[in-house]
Design a protein around this motif. Structure first.
Motif, mmCIF file in Angstrom:
data_model
loop_
_atom_site.group_PDB
_atom_site.id
_atom_site.type_symbol
_atom_site.label_atom_id
_atom_site.label_comp_id
_atom_site.label_asym_id
_atom_site.label_seq_id
_atom_site.Cartn_x
_atom_site.Cartn_y
_atom_site.Cartn_z
ATOM 1 N N THR A 1 4.234 1.048 2.261
ATOM 2 C CA THR A 1 4.329 1.080 0.786
ATOM 3 C C THR A 1 2.850 0.824 0.216
ATOM 4 O O THR A 1 2.034 0.371 1.070
ATOM 5 N N ARG A 2 2.738 0.806 -1.271
ATOM 6 C CA ARG A 2 1.295 0.856 -1.668
ATOM 7 C C ARG A 2 0.881 -0.833 -1.853
ATOM 8 O O ARG A 2 1.502 -1.168 -2.743
ATOM 9 N N ASN A 3 0.127 -1.354 -1.071
ATOM 10 C CA ASN A 3 -0.443 -2.659 -1.359
ATOM 11 C C ASN A 3 -1.451 -2.716 -2.457
ATOM 12 O O ASN A 3 -1.949 -1.706 -2.610
ATOM 13 N N LYS A 4 -1.617 -3.959 -2.940
ATOM 14 C CA LYS A 4 -2.570 -4.023 -4.064
ATOM 15 C C LYS A 4 -4.028 -3.866 -3.582
ATOM 16 O O LYS A 4 -4.848 -3.506 -4.352
ATOM 17 N N THR A 5 -4.290 -3.962 -2.045
ATOM 18 C CA THR A 5 -5.419 -3.613 -1.464
ATOM 19 C C THR A 5 -5.532 -2.284 -1.065
ATOM 20 O O THR A 5 -6.698 -1.764 -0.657
ATOM 21 N N ASP A 6 -4.855 -1.245 -1.320
ATOM 22 C CA ASP A 6 -4.909 0.149 -1.085
ATOM 23 C C ASP A 6 -5.564 0.620 -2.511
ATOM 24 O O ASP A 6 -5.432 0.197 -3.482
ATOM 25 N N MET A 7 -6.195 1.748 -2.037
ATOM 26 C CA MET A 7 -6.925 2.501 -3.315
ATOM 27 C C MET A 7 -5.821 3.144 -3.865
ATOM 28 O O MET A 7 -4.970 4.392 -3.497
#
Ligand code: HEC
Ligand code: HEC
Ligand code: HEC
Ligand code: HEC
Length: 295
Positions: free
Chosen positions: A237-243
């Motif tokens: 899933t997209r984490n908030k630390t992913d770009m």
């Protein structure tokens, strides 16, 4: 298994020191909270989110694209000069018109309108589709013109202005776009091969892309961190630390095929008060740059 993971993460977080919030940051423009020596703020409201979001009646779209969730500002109507107009021979990707989440950021950062101009003001009444000022008094701290409430643009940062040729490209296809196929998770399809492969997930029927940021950087081996603490991203899933990459369909680029673009909020999370300059992760070892670029 998923539940156990979530539980573990909550425990880890609550065991540490209290994380800073947007309330402590330069994105708090309201007359509430600490850090006042470092902030620009108006005495007109003690709310924080309202400068950017409203629960009702926000500006949902610009040129048919989503701007930012529940956006409480009429988007800027400025004309921008974009990075691609420099004609650098190394740039591979096509550049879209300034839109998506970037135009939301630029609605303050281009200095075109006062930062207390909003569509739906606090409390009952106060809805104006074009936006209206709260009419308070600003305490300015370098970046804001106290008389107008607009961001100063004499220096290109933080008032980015309308000339974006001296800024990292935005509204740009990720990795130069695809030279073959339609699969953005396969880096060998990229027109510019010097990029980390994007991840793709479908959430609520929407295809979204992002550049996964693992616990350690693949090039340097250094820990990816927020405020010095190594991140522990959840896979799949997209984490908030992913770009974050932003889906756009631009008629003039690849016949309008929906695809991922780099925008201001790819690198910045406007609520992230635990890194310098709202970056999604600390930029130690140029971790932000190396999250996308293979160099
Ligand atoms: C300076 C402008 C600004 C302020 C102030 C602000 N936000 Fe946001 N917010 C944004 C932008 C821009 C986005 C879209 C960013 C993205 O795509 O990650 C966003 C996205 C969000 C999202 C959805 C994506 C996510 O990161 O979860 C939520 C929820 C949210 N904001 C809540 C809040 C709340 C609650 C407050 C006040 C405590 C607040 N925001 C204050 C600009 C702001
Ligand atoms: C409502 C107005 C507003 C919006 C919308 C807004 N900003 Fe800001 N931003 C500010 C103000 C005011 C500052 C403080 C400038 C200063 O004092 O240096 C700031 C500062 C910053 C800084 C510098 C922080 C620092 O520590 O020096 C960054 C980075 C930034 N904004 C990025 C963004 C991005 C990215 C977006 C969109 C996702 C965005 N901003 C949207 C008003 C806004
Ligand atoms: C590719 C990544 C990336 C993108 C895209 C990006 N930024 Fe940044 N931005 C950074 C980094 C990294 C820094 C910190 C630079 C430093 O430490 O001097 C920064 C710094 C800033 C600052 C603070 C500068 C200062 O020194 O006070 C502002 C304001 C800002 N960005 C706004 C924006 C806005 C608005 C956009 C979209 C138009 C944007 N950024 C797009 C990576 C990015
Ligand atoms: C979210 C992904 C992402 C991040 C993070 C990122 N970039 Fe980029 N960068 C891109 C994309 C996409 C391009 C356009 C590549 C192309 O079209 O050939 C680009 C282009 C560039 C270019 C070349 C422009 C040209 O004219 O050829 C430079 C230099 C650059 N980035 C430096 C940086 C630096 C320094 C950082 C860290 C502060 C950074 N980038 C962070 C995605 C990113």
């Amino acid at each position: 298994m998923k539940r156990a993971l979530v539980g573990m993460i909550c425990l880890t977080l609550s065991g540490g020191t209290l994380a800073a919030s947007i309330v402590d940051s330069k994105h708090n423009l309201g007359n509430i909270g600490g850090n006042t020596a470092n902030r620009n703020y108006t005495d007109a409201t003690q709310e924080v989110c309202v400068f950017c979001h409203t629960p009702h009646g926000g500006s949902a779209t610009h040129n048919g694209e989503a701007v930012a969730p529940l956006w409480n500002k009429a988007v800027t109507t400025s004309t921008f000069q974009t990075y691609d107009s420099l004609g650098t021979s190394s740039l591979k990707g096509s550049v879209a018109n300034v839109g998506s989440v970037s135009i939301a950021c630029l609605s303050c950062h281009d200095g075109s309108q006062a930062m207390d101009v909003m569509i739906n003001q606090p409390d009952s009444g106060g809805y104006t589709a074009a936006g209206a000022s709260l009419g308070g008094t600003w305490t300015a701290n370098g970046a804001v013109d106290a008389a107008t409430g607009k961001m100063l643009t004499a220096n290109p940062i933080p008032g980015v202005g309308t000339d974006l040729r001296n800024d990292h490209p935005i509204g740009i296809q990720y990795a130069g776009g695809l030279i073959s196929g339609t699969d953005h998770t396969n880096a060998s399809n990229y027109r510019n091969p010097d990029f980390v492969a994007a991840a793709e997930v479908t959430i609520n029927g929407n295809q979204i892309w992002y550049v996964p940021v693992p616990a350690s950087n693949a090039t340097t081996g250094l820990a990816n961190s927020v405020s010095g603490s190594q991140i522990s991203p959840v896979a799949g899933t997209r984490n908030k630390t992913d770009m974050a990459l932003y889906t756009r369909s631009v008629a003039t680029i690849d016949s309008g095929r929906a695809q991922p673009y780099v925008e201001c909020a790819s690198c910045h999370d406007p609520h992230q008060a635990n890194t310098a300059t709202f970056l999604r992760i600390d930029n130690t070892g140029s971790a932000v740059c190396l999250a996308c670029h293979k160099k």
